[in-house]
Design an enzyme around this catalytic site. Structure first.
Site, mmCIF file in Angstrom:
data_model
loop_
_atom_site.group_PDB
_atom_site.id
_atom_site.type_symbol
_atom_site.label_atom_id
_atom_site.label_comp_id
_atom_site.label_asym_id
_atom_site.label_seq_id
_atom_site.Cartn_x
_atom_site.Cartn_y
_atom_site.Cartn_z
ATOM 1 N N ASP A 11 112.090 22.128 30.310
ATOM 2 C CA ASP A 11 113.370 21.912 30.977
ATOM 3 C C ASP A 11 113.172 21.469 32.423
ATOM 4 O O ASP A 11 112.064 21.518 32.959
ATOM 5 C CB ASP A 11 114.193 23.208 30.959
ATOM 6 N N ARG A 64 112.850 31.726 29.272
ATOM 7 C CA ARG A 64 113.537 32.229 30.474
ATOM 8 C C ARG A 64 114.554 33.315 30.139
ATOM 9 O O ARG A 64 114.806 34.215 30.947
ATOM 10 C CB ARG A 64 114.182 31.072 31.226
ATOM 11 N N ARG A 101 108.959 20.365 24.938
ATOM 12 C CA ARG A 101 109.872 19.661 25.843
ATOM 13 C C ARG A 101 110.341 20.626 26.927
ATOM 14 O O ARG A 101 111.276 21.393 26.722
ATOM 15 C CB ARG A 101 111.055 19.090 25.073
#
Length: 275
Positions: free
Chosen positions: A53, A210, A51
């Site tokens: 972002d 990230r 999934r």
């Protein structure tokens, strides 16, 4: 009947993968496309490998959807093509240009796009020379003002590999484990001058990639020592010194699966919570 869909998308104008009311999402667009082409009585329900972002791209995303045989046959229309091929073609005709379905195939028995996966591979692109910034690539490259020491970043990244609790690099979700196996974390300078990070794990928790990138950038800039990322990992809590890097530099490149006869066993294993 379970179908596997392989797709890519430019995440710039999406609010991430997951469907959300009144927001444009990849899942929302793909579900609507499937529902329209197959004339389904209810919106298609999708299971995705990862999934992503808001703003994150994908070159190798994988999805599965369950449909009845007669529903799949509707995709064929009056053509003599295989219904899976016809479905892929018709989806490319109704989806917006920032989402492309490359392939539709009948999934092997036991296949689950999410839980059967053995690893996900992400790429992150950084430009550290302002004189070489390419405005045509601004949607996929994060530009920094100072040069980075790629060798120092790569060496420090190796200290994070293995089965670990990555709570320090994840946005905590109630009831969810943050234990993951980081299989690969490489930094290299490409021929075009960009820095490319390759991050591979069995799975990732929210914002993990990230944050991992953000822990290595200050090492490359000389603001933190080589042991900084491992220190953050050991602390086991989010560190304000670690900046979660911008989403647009990140792309899901590949999802890997075991041989067909091991798909069900892998899915069963992946559903077990790890602490």
């Amino acid at each position: 009947m379970r179908l596997r869909l392989d797709l890519a998308y430019d995440g710039t104008d999406f609010h991430g993968w997951a469907a959300q009311p009144r927001l444009r999402t990849v899942e929302g667009e793909l579900s609507a496309g499937l529902t329209t082409v197959l004339r389904l009585p209810e919106p298609a329900r999708l299971t995705v490998a990862g999934r992503t972002d808001a703003g994150v791209h994908a070159a190798g995303q994988v999805v599965h959807v369950d449909v009845a045989p007669e529903e799949l046959e509707r995709a064929r229309g009056h053509s003599d093509r295989a219904p899976e091929e016809a479905l892929a073609t018709r989806l490319r005709g109704v989806l917006p240009p920032d989402v492309v379905v490359h392939r539709v195939a009948r999934a092997p028995e036991g296949f689950d796009a999410r839980f059967s996966a053995t690893s996900r591979r992400y790429r992150y692109l950084v430009g550290d020379d302002p004189a070489r910034v390419d405005p045509l690539r601004r949607r996929e490259v994060v530009s920094l003002r100072s040069p980075l020491d790629v060798d120092a970043m790569h060496a420090a990244a190796q200290e994070l590999l293995g089965l670990r609790d990555f709570a320090a690099f994840c946005k905590k979700r109630e009831g969810a484990t943050t234990t993951r196996t980081l299989l690969r974390y490489d930094w290299a300078r490409r021929d075009d001058g960009l820095l490319e990070a390759t991050v591979v794990a069995d799975a990732f928790c929210h914002s993990m990639v990230r944050a991992l990138i953000g822990a290595l950038v200050p090492v490359g800039a000389g603001d933190r020592g080589a042991g900084f990322p491992a220190e953050v990992l050991t602390a086991g809590a989010r560190d304000p010194r670690v900046k979660v890097m911008p989403a647009h530099g990140l792309c899901l490149v590949e999802v890997s699966y075991p041989a067909d006869d091991a798909l069900a066993a892998r899915a069963h294993e992946a559903r077990a919570r790890r602490d």
